[in-house]
Design a protein around this motif. Structure first.
Motif, PDB file in Angstrom:
ATOM      1  N   ARG A  97      25.763 -36.348  11.425  1.00  0.00           N
ATOM      2  CA  ARG A  97      26.291 -35.656  10.249  1.00  0.00           C
ATOM      3  C   ARG A  97      26.180 -34.140  10.436  1.00  0.00           C
ATOM      4  NH1 ARG A  97      27.934 -37.180   5.319  1.00  0.00           N
ATOM      5  NH2 ARG A  97      27.551 -35.794   3.559  1.00  0.00           N
ATOM      6  N   TYR A 100      28.940 -33.021  12.584  1.00  0.00           N
ATOM      7  CA  TYR A 100      30.186 -32.997  11.821  1.00  0.00           C
ATOM      8  C   TYR A 100      30.252 -31.751  10.930  1.00  0.00           C
ATOM      9  CZ  TYR A 100      34.130 -36.204  11.219  1.00  0.00           C
ATOM     10  OH  TYR A 100      35.353 -36.816  11.299  1.00  0.00           O
ATOM     11  N   GLU A 225      26.895 -39.514  -0.783  1.00  0.00           N
ATOM     12  CA  GLU A 225      27.169 -38.340   0.047  1.00  0.00           C
ATOM     13  C   GLU A 225      28.618 -37.912  -0.070  1.00  0.00           C
ATOM     14  OE1 GLU A 225      26.325 -39.890   3.889  1.00  0.00           O
ATOM     15  OE2 GLU A 225      24.161 -39.561   3.755  1.00  0.00           O
ATOM     16  N   ASN A 229      31.286 -39.065   7.940  1.00  0.00           N
ATOM     17  CA  ASN A 229      31.462 -40.076   8.985  1.00  0.00           C
ATOM     18  C   ASN A 229      31.243 -41.509   8.507  1.00  0.00           C
ATOM     19  OD1 ASN A 229      28.822 -39.490   8.544  1.00  0.00           O
ATOM     20  ND2 ASN A 229      28.314 -39.012  10.668  1.00  0.00           N
ATOM     21  N   GLU A 323      24.426 -28.709   3.554  1.00  0.00           N
ATOM     22  CA  GLU A 323      24.081 -29.995   4.155  1.00  0.00           C
ATOM     23  C   GLU A 323      23.335 -29.781   5.473  1.00  0.00           C
ATOM     24  OE1 GLU A 323      25.254 -33.084   2.897  1.00  0.00           O
ATOM     25  OE2 GLU A 323      24.286 -34.264   4.463  1.00  0.00           O
ATOM     26  N   THR A 352      36.568 -41.977   9.782  1.00  0.00           N
ATOM     27  CA  THR A 352      35.752 -40.818   9.422  1.00  0.00           C
ATOM     28  C   THR A 352      36.653 -39.763   8.783  1.00  0.00           C
ATOM     29  OG1 THR A 352      35.983 -39.541  11.468  1.00  0.00           O
ATOM     30  CG2 THR A 352      34.303 -41.285  11.445  1.00  0.00           C
TER      31      THR A 352
END
Length: 454
Positions: A97, A100, A225, A229, A323, A352
């Protein structure tokens, strides 16, 4: 008709990733036909994957795109792990994450500052804009550098990362390596807050999608969330399916005017993926600071003005920084960098959220782990039909504009989607027909060193 004919000529449309063509027929009664033409030959990535080892999929698919390679890697490894019944959790999941987050920051900032912002400030490109607004470009580059740092540390390098593998990573960072990025991330996060406020004050064209017929927003939704993904595929019209059910609801078709496939919902046709769809379906799951800022600027959901996609991207960048800092603060290196994998005859799929929207992968592998089938549906192909519909519905409200302004509006409307045509094509032309007379002029290329077609 000769006295009523008009010629729309665009010599060079920059700031679109890749190349295609737009063909519009219109007359006094309105817009008759809109075709987004993508004519580059196929790149055969799905065929290239056949016969390759399942462990090679993340590295091969990362080469599909230099802007969002992480999205292709994440979709590939999740699909392979679905086939092998693996589910990396804990720190491995959080590192993915975090990776990402880095890609969202990189990709969104490239589009916001270099491709989209000049539209709102009246400049032909970011270089011209930078002469009068150097602070915007400078701050944007600082923000993007922070995203680059995340991708470089976790992915092994900034472009086409090489550290992602089925089951986890080849190598995981030490906690101190992530902690060393905190000051840079915090500085970039603060700059992003200013970016959000600046984006909210831009002069957006007065246009909204009609609530009664546009659009069906499609994005992943996760219970807790903002989706990156993982999650179920949901829509504003009530779709709620797993990735395993994707091909029962979505289908691709060939159209005569494009070499790229058009993807539609079998039940309802065109749909929209990307930042606005994510925001409209997941606004309440934004990070606390991003959500608070959205409320301060009175930016609610659903967002129905496609030109405000730049504002949604700014909020998503802020979310990504929050995040990232949250993950780093709690990071404890995993005992092993990856789970053990054993090939078997199986099929797996995953979806994703690439920066541009939903990305779907499916693979079949044999008992030795060789890939026998690969299917990849990129966000841009999913939005192509919607781009055409968008222009068809939008243009009647602006047909009173002078032709140069109307032409510019078409280009801006395309950039709202941030299409990554470069994954499959290399050229964009615009043809605007009035009555029986066709005007045709080559345009574009988002790639340095490529001249406009003649």
């Amino acid at each position: 008709m000769a006295d009523r004919s008009k010629t729309i000529k665009v010599d060079y449309l920059a700031r679109v990733e890749g190349e295609g063509a737009l063909h519009i027929d219109y007359d006094d009664s309105g817009v008759q036909n809109v075709q987004l033409k993508i004519f580059e030959p196929p790149r055969f990535f799905e065929a290239l994957l056949r016969g390759r080892d399942y462990l090679e999929a993340p590295d091969i698919t990362a080469r599909i795109c230099g802007i969002c390679p992480v999205a292709y890697q994440m979709s590939a490894v999740h699909a392979m792990e679905n086939a092998l019944n693996l589910k990396p959790g804990g720190a491995l999941r959080m590192l993915r994450r975090l990776l990402y987050c880095g890609e969202w920051i990189e990709s969104h900032m490239l589009h916001i500052s270099m491709l989209h912002a000049p539209d709102f400030l009246g400049y032909p490109n970011a270089v011209a804009m930078a002469k009068d607004h150097p602070e915007i470009v400078k701050n944007a580059l600082e923000i993007k550098k922070a995203g680059n740092a995340l991708v470089r540390l976790i992915g092994g390098r900034e472009v086409h990362p090489i550290n992602v593998r089925v089951g986890g990573f080849y190598k995981v960072p030490e906690a101190r390596e992530l902690t060393a990025l905190v000051a840079q991330l915090e500085m970039a996060r603060d700059l992003t807050e200013r970016l959000v406020r600046w984006s909210a004050a831009l002069p957006f064209p007065s246009y909204e999608w009609r609530r009664d017929n546009h659009y069906e927003f499609v994005a992943l939704t996760h219970p807790s969330e903002y989706p990156m993904n993982e999650g179920r595929i949901t829509s504003s019209a009530g779709l709620n399916i797993s990735a395993q059910d994707y091909e029962n609801h979505f289908e691709e078709e060939h159209v005569a005017h494009s070499t790229a496939l058009h993807c539609t919902l079998r039940e309802r046709g065109a749909y929209l993926v990307g930042p606005i769809a994510r925001y409209n379906l997941n606004r309440d799951k934004l990070s606390p600071r991003a959500l608070q800022l959205a409320e301060e600027i009175n930016f609610t959901a659903p967002c129905l003005n496609p030109f405000q996609s730049i504002l949604v991207r700014s909020l998503e960048v802020l979310h990504a920084f929050e995040e990232a800092l949250h993950i780093i603060d709690r990071y404890q290196p995993p005992a092993e960098p990856h789970l053990k994998t054993e090939p078997r005859t199986a099929s797996g799929c995953a979806a994703t959220e690439a920066p541009r929207g939903l990305l779907y992968h499916r693979y079949d592998i044999d008992e030795k782990g060789k890939i026998t089938t690969a299917k990849i549906v990129a966000p841009t192909s999913q939005n192509q039909k919607t781009i055409e519909d968008d222009l068809r519905l939008m243009l009647p409200s602006f047909m009173h504009f002078p032709e140069d302004k109307l032409q510019g509006l078409c280009e801006r409307a395309i950039r709202n989607y941030d299409p990554c045509i470069s994954c499959s094509t290399h050229f964009l032309q615009l043809h605007l027909n009035y009555g029986q007379v066709q005007s045709k002029q080559s345009m574009v290329t988002g790639k340095p060193g490529q001249p406009p077609a003649r």
